[in-house]
Design an enzyme around this catalytic site. Structure first.
Site, PDB file in Angstrom:
ATOM      1  CG  HIS A  94      50.526  37.871  43.186  1.00 52.98           C
ATOM      2  ND1 HIS A  94      49.173  37.681  42.636  1.00 52.98           N
ATOM      3  CD2 HIS A  94      50.439  39.368  43.304  1.00 52.98           C
ATOM      4  CE1 HIS A  94      48.604  38.803  42.877  1.00 52.98           C
ATOM      5  NE2 HIS A  94      49.341  39.719  42.917  1.00 52.98           N
ATOM      6  CE  LYS A 148      40.430  46.000  45.455  1.00 52.41           C
ATOM      7  NZ  LYS A 148      41.914  45.780  45.449  1.00 52.41           N
ATOM      8  NE  ARG A 192      50.932  44.603  37.261  1.00 54.69           N
ATOM      9  CZ  ARG A 192      49.563  44.753  37.889  1.00 54.69           C
ATOM     10  NH1 ARG A 192      49.062  43.529  37.440  1.00 54.69           N
ATOM     11  NH2 ARG A 192      49.343  45.727  38.293  1.00 54.69           N
ATOM     12  CB  SER A 206      44.084  39.589  40.775  1.00 52.88           C
ATOM     13  OG  SER A 206      45.209  39.020  41.690  1.00 52.88           O
TER      14      SER A 206
END
Ligand code: PNS
Length: 164
Positions: A19, A43, A92, A130
């Site tokens: 990030h 979440k 990515r 993450s």
């Protein structure tokens, strides 16, 4: 002259070096980047929204061109409210593409003036997420080089009672 601004949204639970890399790349293109931390009660996050915002502010404390806010509800509404018309997303791998493509086009449908700009992180971070950072750390692995130094400390404090 009007300053160029972009929004960089995400969960950032926690922020990783991937990030940070994208934000630094974004700063080469835009005058200001608004990092928008998703507040999602559905979440389950490891860090609270306030903690995630504080961690990112801390990392960019010497960069006045980076602003950090939390948001809930639709990203397009938050972008509109902040008068921003560019969203940055990191891409990515091909596996990211389908979800990102869907989100970009849906956001465009909801807010036609909004452009999504995809940026590739440094190759070293293409495998980084993450979720993996949390899993590796919780199972006793080393996350050095994957997250900024202060985040390692935050992970240590969070996981101290659970880590083997
Ligand atoms: O880092 P993440 O979890 O991949 O980020 C996803 C995020 C926060 C960009 C996305 O979930 C989002 O924009 N959520 C806000 C709600 C919203 O606008 N949903 C409709 C998307 S088309």
């Amino acid at each position: 002259m009007r300053e160029s601004r972009a929004i960089y949204p995400g969960s950032f639970d926690p922020i990783t070096n991937g990030h940070v890399d994208i934000i630094e790349r974004g700063l080469k293109i835009f005058d200001q980047i608004l990092v928008a931390v998703l507040e999602n009660p559905k979440k389950e996050a490891l860090f609270t929204t306030e903690e995630r915002v504080a961690m990112i502010r801390d990392i960019f404390s010497s960069e006045p061109r980076v602003e950090v806010k939390s948001f809930d509800g639709l990203l397009v509404d938050f972008a509109r409210k902040n008068n921003i018309q560019v969203v940055i997303r990191g891409l990515r791998a091909i596996s990211d593409f389908e979800y990102e493509f869907q989100m970009a086009l849906m956001n465009r449908k909801l807010y036609p003036e909004l452009e999504t700009l995809f940026m590739m992180p440094n190759l070293n971070y293409t495998f980084l997420s993450s979720r993996l950072v949390k899993e590796i750390y919780m199972l006793g692995g080393c996350v050095k080089g994957l997250v900024p130094g202060p985040i390692e400390k935050n992970l240590r404090e969070k996981f101290l009672p659970r880590r083997p």
